[in-house]
Design an enzyme around this catalytic site. Sequence first.
Site, short mmCIF file in Angstrom:
data_model
loop_
_atom_site.label_atom_id
_atom_site.label_comp_id
_atom_site.label_asym_id
_atom_site.label_seq_id
_atom_site.Cartn_x
_atom_site.Cartn_y
_atom_site.Cartn_z
CD GLU A 194 8.96 14.15 -23.53
OE1 GLU A 194 8.31 15.20 -23.30
OE2 GLU A 194 8.40 13.04 -23.60
NE ARG A 205 -4.30 -1.66 1.59
CZ ARG A 205 -4.49 -2.62 2.50
NH1 ARG A 205 -3.80 -2.63 3.61
NH2 ARG A 205 -5.39 -3.55 2.30
CG HIS A 239 2.84 13.71 -24.68
ND1 HIS A 239 3.64 14.81 -24.92
CD2 HIS A 239 3.60 12.88 -23.91
CE1 HIS A 239 4.81 14.65 -24.31
NE2 HIS A 239 4.81 13.50 -23.69
CE LYS A 266 0.75 13.32 -15.71
NZ LYS A 266 0.52 13.75 -17.10
CG HIS A 320 7.63 8.71 -24.97
ND1 HIS A 320 6.25 8.65 -25.03
CD2 HIS A 320 7.92 9.83 -24.27
CE1 HIS A 320 5.74 9.68 -24.39
NE2 HIS A 320 6.73 10.41 -23.92
CD GLU A 337 -2.37 15.78 -17.14
OE1 GLU A 337 -1.20 15.42 -16.98
OE2 GLU A 337 -3.11 15.31 -18.02
CG HIS A 359 0.49 8.93 -25.74
ND1 HIS A 359 -0.17 9.34 -24.61
CD2 HIS A 359 1.81 9.00 -25.43
CE1 HIS A 359 0.71 9.64 -23.66
NE2 HIS A 359 1.91 9.46 -24.14
NE ARG A 398 2.09 16.40 -14.10
CZ ARG A 398 2.64 15.62 -13.21
NH1 ARG A 398 2.30 15.70 -11.95
NH2 ARG A 398 3.55 14.73 -13.58
CG ASN A 448 -0.25 15.64 -21.24
OD1 ASN A 448 0.73 15.05 -20.77
ND2 ASN A 448 -1.39 15.76 -20.58
CE LYS A 451 6.87 16.55 -15.04
NZ LYS A 451 6.92 15.29 -15.74
P1 NAD Z 1 14.07 3.92 -21.52
O1 NAD Z 1 13.90 3.90 -20.07
O2 NAD Z 1 13.60 2.75 -22.30
O3 NAD Z 1 15.60 4.18 -21.85
C1 NAD Z 1 16.01 4.21 -23.18
C2 NAD Z 1 17.15 3.20 -23.44
O4 NAD Z 1 18.36 3.72 -22.92
C3 NAD Z 1 16.95 1.85 -22.80
O5 NAD Z 1 17.44 0.87 -23.68
C4 NAD Z 1 17.85 1.91 -21.57
O6 NAD Z 1 18.30 0.64 -21.17
C5 NAD Z 1 18.98 2.75 -22.07
N1 NAD Z 1 19.70 3.53 -21.07
C6 NAD Z 1 19.18 4.21 -20.03
N2 NAD Z 1 20.13 4.96 -19.45
C7 NAD Z 1 21.28 4.73 -20.12
C8 NAD Z 1 22.60 5.24 -20.02
N3 NAD Z 1 22.92 6.18 -19.15
N4 NAD Z 1 23.53 4.77 -20.88
C9 NAD Z 1 23.19 3.86 -21.83
N5 NAD Z 1 21.95 3.36 -21.99
C10 NAD Z 1 21.00 3.81 -21.16
O7 NAD Z 1 13.33 5.18 -22.19
P2 NAD Z 1 13.25 6.74 -21.83
O8 NAD Z 1 13.29 7.44 -23.12
O9 NAD Z 1 14.18 7.12 -20.76
O10 NAD Z 1 11.78 6.84 -21.22
C11 NAD Z 1 10.62 6.61 -22.01
C12 NAD Z 1 9.48 6.29 -21.08
O11 NAD Z 1 9.25 7.39 -20.22
C13 NAD Z 1 8.18 6.04 -21.83
O12 NAD Z 1 7.58 4.88 -21.32
C14 NAD Z 1 7.32 7.25 -21.48
O13 NAD Z 1 5.96 6.95 -21.45
C15 NAD Z 1 7.84 7.59 -20.12
N6 NAD Z 1 7.60 8.98 -19.72
C16 NAD Z 1 7.05 9.18 -18.51
C17 NAD Z 1 6.82 10.47 -18.05
C18 NAD Z 1 6.29 10.70 -16.68
O14 NAD Z 1 5.96 11.84 -16.34
N7 NAD Z 1 6.22 9.68 -15.84
C19 NAD Z 1 7.17 11.56 -18.86
C20 NAD Z 1 7.74 11.32 -20.12
C21 NAD Z 1 7.95 10.01 -20.53
N1 GLY Z 2 5.12 14.20 -18.77
C1 GLY Z 2 3.88 14.81 -18.48
C2 GLY Z 2 3.66 15.08 -17.02
O1 GLY Z 2 4.49 14.77 -16.20
O2 GLY Z 2 2.65 15.62 -16.67
#
Ligand code: NAD
Ligand code: GLY
Length: 383
Positions: A196, A132, A263, A154, A281, A252, A267, A256, A260, A242
């Site tokens: 981003e 929890r 997005h 998020k 992404h 949001e 998406h 906030r 997006n 941010k």
């Molecule tokens: P990811 O976590 O898949 O990382 C990208 C790649 O880089 C992976 O293969 C990973 O293993 C590799 N990697 C990571 N750090 C590394 C490093 N320092 N050196 C070498 N390789 C490395 O992808 P991402 O682009 O970081 O994140 C995308 C995700 O984030 C999506 O699922 C998206 O929906 C999410 N996201 C979430 C929010 C939020 O507010 N929570 C905001 C934007 C995106």
């Molecule tokens: N990446 C969008 C948010 O954090 O609201």
Amino acid sequence: MTAPDKQALACLSSIDVDLGQRSYRIEVGEGLLDSAGGVIKSRLVQPRVAVITDSNVEPLYRARLEKSLDQAGVDHQWIVLPAGERTKDFFHLRRLVDDLLFMRIERSTALVALGGGVIGDITGFAAAITLRGLDFIQIPTTLLAQVDSSVGGKTGINTTAGKNLVGAFHQPRLVLTDTQTLDTLAHRELLAGYAEVVKYGLLGDGAFFDWLEENGRVLVNGNSIAKNEARRHAIITCCRAKAAIVAADEREAGQRALLNLGHTFGHALEAQAGYGDALLHGEAVAIGMVMAFDLSARLGLCPAGQADRVRRHMADMGLPSHIKHLADSSWSADGLLAHMSLDKKVIGGKLNFVLVRGIGDAFITGEVEKSEVMALLKDALAG
Ligand code: NAD
Ligand code: GLY
């Protein structure tokens, strides 16, 4: 507490995310991983963590974090998930939660997410639901995670119906951003994260977009001193923006949603492309933001020249900027619209969009007719 080395201290910046009792600090610096143990320990109820990482990041950074945790006297167990977007699903979430429970973690054991947005999102969600609710700490290692996903709470996973449709708001207790980790990131991943970064300029900070037009290439490709300085400036600018948005609208209810930008289209492109290597992404967001500018221009809300300028910057940086860069004959406007209709941003059956009056001036609207979106998609697919 382990003393951070002098060089790390010299470059350390902190940004506070002001959320009352859930407030936390984002620390940004070069080489922070080596002093992470002490900082983490200062936030723990018991000196024990479970570190979640992925199969690419583990061989690069586990030893350094382990050493730092050992020096600080923090007990640590590790779970290594497969790298990639497909890991953000129910199957891996269930496995992660089971592994944590079999480790006999307690409510006062914190999770540490060491990796990109995938690891941050799934770890944060596991922290939100296991026993929890557990504390968790973000150590983002991709540019995307350092400027966006590690901040704001998020968390979640993808489902067959769409992206990030299951999750929770669960704020981290601390974000530790070691900018040096970007040196091992693949160029394509760095660029995807850069999309981003551009988003913050486009949605509310025209001067930052001007700066990116001047300095974006240095940030991505430059020699070490200029590159590090540009990355640092961009990460701090994005995190400040941010942090302010999240502090004003954590769940949001309003502004906030500006985060997006790009997005709703993005998406749908990701869903169509199948959440794999075909389209990252950030790449989807890059195309989505250009489409948001195109739609705004078609609706007479923004000068067409502004949309051209955004497209040109994406292309200059080597980012995809048009659906035609990825679509094949199986793609259709109807199919993309169907994906958009499953998005979280649908309210009362109406699509919600972030549109723009120009660079740095985004707004949220639910007043876009589906026929306008269809026309844009059809034209875009036609090339
Ligand atoms: P990811 O976590 O898949 O990382 C990208 C790649 O880089 C992976 O293969 C990973 O293993 C590799 N990697 C990571 N750090 C590394 C490093 N320092 N050196 C070498 N390789 C490395 O992808 P991402 O682009 O970081 O994140 C995308 C995700 O984030 C999506 O699922 C998206 O929906 C999410 N996201 C979430 C929010 C939020 O507010 N929570 C905001 C934007 C995106
Ligand atoms: N990446 C969008 C948010 O954090 O609201």
